[in-house]
Design an enzyme around this catalytic site. Structure first.
Site, PDB file in Angstrom:
ATOM      1  N   CYS A 150       0.775  -1.228   0.050  1.00  0.00           N
ATOM      2  CA  CYS A 150      -0.163  -0.072  -0.075  1.00  0.00           C
ATOM      3  C   CYS A 150       0.843   1.190   0.078  1.00  0.00           C
ATOM      4  O   CYS A 150       0.726   2.063  -1.027  1.00  0.00           O
ATOM      5  CB  CYS A 150      -1.097  -0.221   1.182  1.00  0.00           C
ATOM      6  SG  CYS A 150      -0.281  -0.301   2.787  1.00  0.00           S
ATOM      7  N   ASN A 318      -5.994   3.093   1.282  1.00  0.00           N
ATOM      8  CA  ASN A 318      -5.030   1.843   1.450  1.00  0.00           C
ATOM      9  C   ASN A 318      -5.627   0.477   1.226  1.00  0.00           C
ATOM     10  O   ASN A 318      -4.974  -0.422   0.683  1.00  0.00           O
ATOM     11  CB  ASN A 318      -4.394   1.929   2.581  1.00  0.00           C
ATOM     12  CG  ASN A 318      -5.450   1.868   4.018  1.00  0.00           C
ATOM     13  OD1 ASN A 318      -6.190   2.789   3.886  1.00  0.00           O
ATOM     14  ND2 ASN A 318      -5.406   0.601   4.700  1.00  0.00           N
TER      15      ASN A 318
END
Length: 351
Positions: A150, A318
């Site tokens: 992420c 994310n």
């Protein structure tokens, strides 16, 4: 196309379900969880109530082989136990762990503290790094895709045009990243409890964070030389989102027009990258609030003439662009679906 999600009870597994249940070319035939075996999926992911009657099943190779495509949403170090058998069977694998992201087998000893180098170096070389904007041609028809991390995603994409155009010099770029609590997963540690996490802004792994390995790997490929970065993440008081700021010190400053040209030449045709640098409006630079729930990457920049410094920004969700959304985007490219199939979400606002 039949899909199985291994490790479907966590935050990333839930996002994979949310996206794939609305994908026109996909039938989700299994979702696995040891802890919740036999339970309805919507009792663990209440937002999916009314969208599926699936029940969690025990994770097994046999369950996975009922599908054409398997998404692995497992902890780091677990996917490596699954991938060889799945790959040999002919099933396409999209791995959301770090187990196949790094090309150097020895890097897993340094960055992930494995006791020995990666046991499947041949599969490391076959795995495609699943960032469509940078590896589109390699993804077409791919059978093993390593979905990027992420914070690596936010960092790489904001600096990629600068790397490609030779602006990453001897001084390592400095990356400061902020991430929400969902980045710790559905079973975080005590410091992820509400009473500890609320109002927090704290660094963690301020040096030698494991995402550095893939950031440097990808930027080095683009730059055609070894690139090192200084990266420090911070846990902050939000549930979703990553905001990254990059500082790049250069010998010769590009103009603002040069910067626009570099970013547009790389991302002008991208369905999911928005360049946010505006003189008007309420959001003149990227802002996590305006990407939540979506697969967008909002990227911006500013020029510091006094210090010969380029400041770059990126904002992502994310769980979507940093995990499940990027996995589905890569899946779409690999399997010949429209790149945005299942991902046509306008971010919620206000939130």
């Amino acid at each position: 196309m039949k899909v199985c999600i291994i490790g479907a009870s966590g935050f990333v597994g839930g996002e994979l379900l949310r996206i794939l249940l609305q994908h026109s070319g996909v039938e989700v035939v299994c979702a696995t969880s040891r802890r919740f075996k036999g339970e309805y999926v919507y009792r663990v992911h209440p937002n999916l109530r009314g969208f599926t009657q699936l029940k969690f099943v025990e994770p097994s190779i046999d369950a996975a082989l009922k599908a054409d495509v398997v998404f692995l949403a497992l902890p780091h170090g677990e996917s490596v136990k699954w991938v060889p058998k799945l790959y040999e069977s002919g099933v396409a694998v999209f791995d959301l762990s770090a187990d196949f992201r790094l090309k150097d087998p020895n890097a897993y000893v340094e960055w992930y503290k494995w006791p020995q180098p990666h046991p499947y170096p041949d599969l490391l070389q076959k795995a495609v790094y699943g960032q469509p904007e940078l590896h589109r041609s390699e993804l077409v028809g791919a059978k093993l895709v390593a979905v990027p991390g992420c914070m690596a995603t936010a960092s790489i994409l904001m600096l990629a045009p600068l790397a490609k155009h030779g602006l990453l010099g001897e001084t390592p770029p400095v990356i400061d990243a902020k991430i929400g609590s969902s980045g710790a997963g559905a079973e975080g540690s005590v410091v992820d409890l509400h009473s500890f996490r609320t109002y927090v802004v704290r660094p963690y792994e301020p040096v030698h964070h494991r995402h550095i390995a893939e950031i440097e790997q990808e930027l080095s490929l683009l730059a055609g030389k070894r690139v090192k970065v200084a990266f420090t993440p911070h846990a902050v008081d939000m549930v979703r989102g990553i905001f990254a700021t990059g500082h790049v010190f250069v010998e010769k400053m590009p103009t603002e027009a040069d910067m626009w040209k570099m970013y547009r030449s790389m991302y002008g045709d991208s369905k999911f990258i928005r360049i946010v640098k505006d003189r008007l409006g309420i959001s003149r630079y990227p802002n996590v609030k305006y990407v939540l729930g979506s697969n967008f990457v909002d990227i911006g920049f500013e020029l510091d003439q006094r210090l010969n410094r380029l400041v770059t920004f990126s904002a992502i969700d994310n769980l979507v662009r940093g995990a499940a959304g990027q996995a589905v985007q890569a899946f779409n490219v690999a399997m010949g679906f429209p790149e945005d199939e299942g991902l046509r979400y306008i971010p919620l606002a206000p939130v």
